[in-house]
Scaffold this motif. Structure first.
Motif, mmCIF file in Angstrom:
data_model
loop_
_atom_site.group_PDB
_atom_site.id
_atom_site.type_symbol
_atom_site.label_atom_id
_atom_site.label_comp_id
_atom_site.label_asym_id
_atom_site.label_seq_id
_atom_site.Cartn_x
_atom_site.Cartn_y
_atom_site.Cartn_z
ATOM 1 N N LYS A 253 0.893 -1.288 -0.044
ATOM 2 C CA LYS A 253 -0.022 0.102 -0.077
ATOM 3 C C LYS A 253 0.917 1.222 -0.013
ATOM 4 O O LYS A 253 1.199 1.939 0.944
ATOM 5 C CB LYS A 253 -0.993 0.252 1.357
ATOM 6 C CG LYS A 253 -2.133 0.954 1.209
ATOM 7 C CD LYS A 253 -3.052 0.557 0.137
ATOM 8 C CE LYS A 253 -4.092 1.711 -0.318
ATOM 9 N NZ LYS A 253 -4.876 1.488 -1.385
ATOM 10 N N PRO A 255 3.117 4.451 -0.339
ATOM 11 C CA PRO A 255 2.890 5.828 -0.518
ATOM 12 C C PRO A 255 3.944 6.785 -1.145
ATOM 13 O O PRO A 255 5.325 6.197 -1.136
ATOM 14 C CB PRO A 255 3.028 6.269 1.040
ATOM 15 C CG PRO A 255 3.848 5.310 1.387
ATOM 16 C CD PRO A 255 3.916 4.137 0.790
ATOM 17 N N SER A 287 -0.175 3.932 -4.195
ATOM 18 C CA SER A 287 -1.699 3.923 -4.238
ATOM 19 C C SER A 287 -1.994 4.997 -3.383
ATOM 20 O O SER A 287 -3.233 5.271 -3.158
ATOM 21 C CB SER A 287 -2.283 2.769 -3.864
ATOM 22 O OG SER A 287 -1.570 2.112 -2.475
ATOM 23 N N ARG A 288 -1.188 5.622 -2.751
ATOM 24 C CA ARG A 288 -1.301 6.827 -1.933
ATOM 25 C C ARG A 288 -0.520 7.996 -1.977
ATOM 26 O O ARG A 288 0.632 7.742 -1.966
ATOM 27 C CB ARG A 288 -1.244 6.453 -0.117
ATOM 28 C CG ARG A 288 -2.144 5.357 0.215
ATOM 29 C CD ARG A 288 -1.889 5.005 1.539
ATOM 30 N NE ARG A 288 -0.598 4.329 1.816
ATOM 31 C CZ ARG A 288 0.034 4.364 2.941
ATOM 32 N NH1 ARG A 288 -0.479 5.188 4.064
ATOM 33 N NH2 ARG A 288 1.228 3.689 3.167
ATOM 34 N N ILE A 290 0.445 11.428 -0.261
ATOM 35 C CA ILE A 290 0.426 12.161 1.005
ATOM 36 C C ILE A 290 0.971 13.400 0.764
ATOM 37 O O ILE A 290 2.310 13.639 0.279
ATOM 38 C CB ILE A 290 0.924 11.320 1.880
ATOM 39 C CG1 ILE A 290 0.504 9.756 2.171
ATOM 40 C CG2 ILE A 290 1.150 11.924 3.261
ATOM 41 C CD1 ILE A 290 1.146 8.838 2.866
ATOM 42 N N PRO A 375 -7.079 8.990 6.211
ATOM 43 C CA PRO A 375 -6.140 7.977 6.302
ATOM 44 C C PRO A 375 -6.587 6.517 6.907
ATOM 45 O O PRO A 375 -6.269 5.582 6.546
ATOM 46 C CB PRO A 375 -4.897 8.443 7.060
ATOM 47 C CG PRO A 375 -5.149 10.031 6.971
ATOM 48 C CD PRO A 375 -6.415 10.218 6.929
ATOM 49 N N ALA A 380 -7.536 3.796 1.551
ATOM 50 C CA ALA A 380 -6.243 4.233 2.041
ATOM 51 C C ALA A 380 -5.420 3.140 2.662
ATOM 52 O O ALA A 380 -4.363 3.578 3.325
ATOM 53 C CB ALA A 380 -6.343 5.500 2.763
ATOM 54 N N SER A 390 -5.456 7.412 -3.899
ATOM 55 C CA SER A 390 -6.006 8.029 -3.104
ATOM 56 C C SER A 390 -5.098 9.096 -2.481
ATOM 57 O O SER A 390 -3.982 9.168 -2.175
ATOM 58 C CB SER A 390 -6.377 7.075 -1.626
ATOM 59 O OG SER A 390 -7.188 6.175 -1.777
ATOM 60 N N ILE A 392 -4.346 12.252 -0.055
ATOM 61 C CA ILE A 392 -4.564 12.654 1.361
ATOM 62 C C ILE A 392 -3.816 13.763 1.732
ATOM 63 O O ILE A 392 -2.678 13.892 1.641
ATOM 64 C CB ILE A 392 -3.868 11.134 2.108
ATOM 65 C CG1 ILE A 392 -4.707 9.917 1.848
ATOM 66 C CG2 ILE A 392 -3.971 11.551 3.749
ATOM 67 C CD1 ILE A 392 -3.887 8.650 2.483
#
Length: 482
Positions: A253, A255, A287-288, A290, A375, A380, A390, A392
């Motif tokens: 997952k 970031p 996939s994230r 931030i 989050p 997320a 996503s 964030i």
């Protein structure tokens, strides 16, 4: 194509015998790529028996001679590069550029381990007294069972098979059935390169039957698995129940942190490539995103524009992003789009299936960006394995690190910054097996270790480089007095 049937003890099985399954082009499911003979547990047993019967012969061959076979295999793969690039794109869905890069990676991996076969030795240490030597030697484990996924169907088999053979092990290889043929081409090339009968065995069967038979077989000494966290956990528990050596590389997952000092145009390109390349079907995909508050709005506008500018379609016809490999993978991504909406995230772009005639027979989905993602939301926290990003918002770098680490996975992570202090802090504090500064989360050098933390990996042994040789060998310490 020989790879449409299993290869056991130097013989290709008859493709029209027994149960069969079809491999279809995920960009155009009316295009039948091949009808393959599906192996069963009996075939797996015969493959293991063939591998076990020649372990001493293969281990006793000099590293130079093993390396020569790997070198010829690299040359065979290189000679078939255009053919295999097209095949990979046709059976798995990657764009031609992505497929070509992956095939070249397989060529390079076999060339690399052809030379490393000469280095599988040991060390000499200072002895405790006179007239003595103290040294170590590396010895192969025996039979290696290799279970690989469909998303990198030639690169991942290459980085398991080549070091296993270089270290002197024999191999039983089971690819995923969604895209097995290009991995099977490695076995074709090994066969053409003169690998002795029984040293490499290729079994085209399901994970529940053939995979389980390999993992639990008493004559298999090591298991290397790449796939989902759920299946990998089961594989590891089954393999280690009788003390097999095992490594499992699983989900992510991943970031990318976009800091206040990052250039937004560069950040959009890096995150977009990491999120939507290979249709997001990579364990290292971003996939994230931030993003700090000062950069959030501009970054969101840029990444939405990036996603909307991608051409979706057949990877062999010039598309920027190809299809999902199967209908079930497409449905999984669409379920997560629904989850994101239900949880209250803002669907900034994408999330749908193209409804025109050009995409009617493929497993296509639009590249998707969610904004206003908390989050703790499932989108997320859980691996989607599709082109879903996503975004964030965080207040500062400290919060960004905390959010990045607050997931079950820890495979790959990156930070985009021009602040040297932040770059070093990121490397120190991020909970991931791969930490990248000013680079996308995807993309790996073949000569350095690869693996994850937390639920991304069993964290026992790493893959690639010298670390792979560590996994496929055992160390013997030798005290010699004279």
């Amino acid at each position: 194509m020989r790879a449409s049937a299993s290869y056991i003890d130097g013989q290709w099985l008859e493709p029209d015998a027994g149960t069969t399954f079809e491999v279809r082009n995920p960009a155009d499911t009316t295009d039948l790529v091949a009808t393959c003979r599906q192996a069963d547990a009996d075939d797996a047993d015969r493959a293991v028996a063939a591998a076990a019967a020649v372990t001493d012969d293969w281990a006793g061959m000099s590293g130079a001679d093993r390396g020569a076979i790997l070198r010829r295999t690299s040359q065979e793969l290189g000679a078939r590069k255009d053919e295999l690039t097209d095949l990979l794109s046709r059976e798995e869905g990657k764009t031609l550029a992505e497929a070509e890069g992956e095939v070249q990676r397989a060529v390079d991996i076999f060339a690399y381990y052809a030379e490393k076969a000469l280095d599988v030795g040991g060390t000499v240490k200072s002895a405790g007294g006179p007239d003595a030597t103290l040294s170590t030697r590396r010895e192969p484990l025996g039979v290696a069972g290799l279970i690989t996924p469909w998303n990198y169907p030639i690169a991942i088999p290459a980085w398991k098979i080549a070091p296993a053979l270089a270290a002197g092990n024999t191999v039983v290889f089971k690819p995923a059935l969604q895209a097995p043929l290009v991995g099977g081409a490695i076995v074709e090339c090994l066969d053409d390169a003169g690998v002795p009968d029984g040293v490499v065995n290729y079994v085209l069967g399901s994970g529940s039957e053939v995979g389980d038979a390999i993992v639990t077989h008493e004559d298999v000494d090591a298991i290397s698995f790449t796939g989902s966290a759920a299946v990998g956990t089961q594989v590891y528990e089954a393999a280690t129940a009788d003390q097999k050596r095992a490594q499992c590389e699983m989900g992510g997952k991943n970031p990318t942190i976009v800091t206040d000092s990052a250039d937004i145009e560069t950040a959009v390109d890096i995150v977009g490539s990491g999120a939507f390349g290979v249709t997001g079907q990579a364990c290292t995909a971003c996939s994230r995103a931030i993003v700090t508050t000062d950069q959030y709005d501009e970054f969101l506008d840029g990444i939405v524009e990036y996603a909307e500018g991608l051409r979706i379609g057949d990877g062999r016809a010039g598309a920027d992003m190809g299809p999902h490999v199967s209908e079930s993978e497409l449905e999984g991504t669409l379920r997560y789009v629904d989850v994101g909406r239900t949880e209250g995230a803002t669907l900034a772009t994408g999330g749908g299936v193209p409804d025109d005639e050009a995409h009617a027979d493929g497993h296509f989905v639009e590249p998707t960006v969610f904004a206003d993602v908390d989050p703790g939301m499932r989108i997320a926290q859980e691996e989607v394995f599709g082109p879903v990003l996503s975004v964030i918002e965080v207040d500062d770098f400290d919060e960004a690190i905390a959010v990045a680490n607050d997931v079950e996975y820890g495979l790959s992570a990156s930070v985009l910054t021009n602040d040297l202090d932040q770059a070093h802090r990121f490397v120190d504090e991020i909970e991931a097996g791969v930490a990248k500064v000013n680079e996308k989360t995807t993309g790996l050098a073949l000569h350095v270790p690869f693996g994850g933390y937390k639920r991304s990996s069993t964290d026992t042994y790493r893959e690639q480089g010298d670390a792979a040789l560590d996994f496929y060998t055992s160390t013997k310490t030798v005290y010699l007095n004279y």
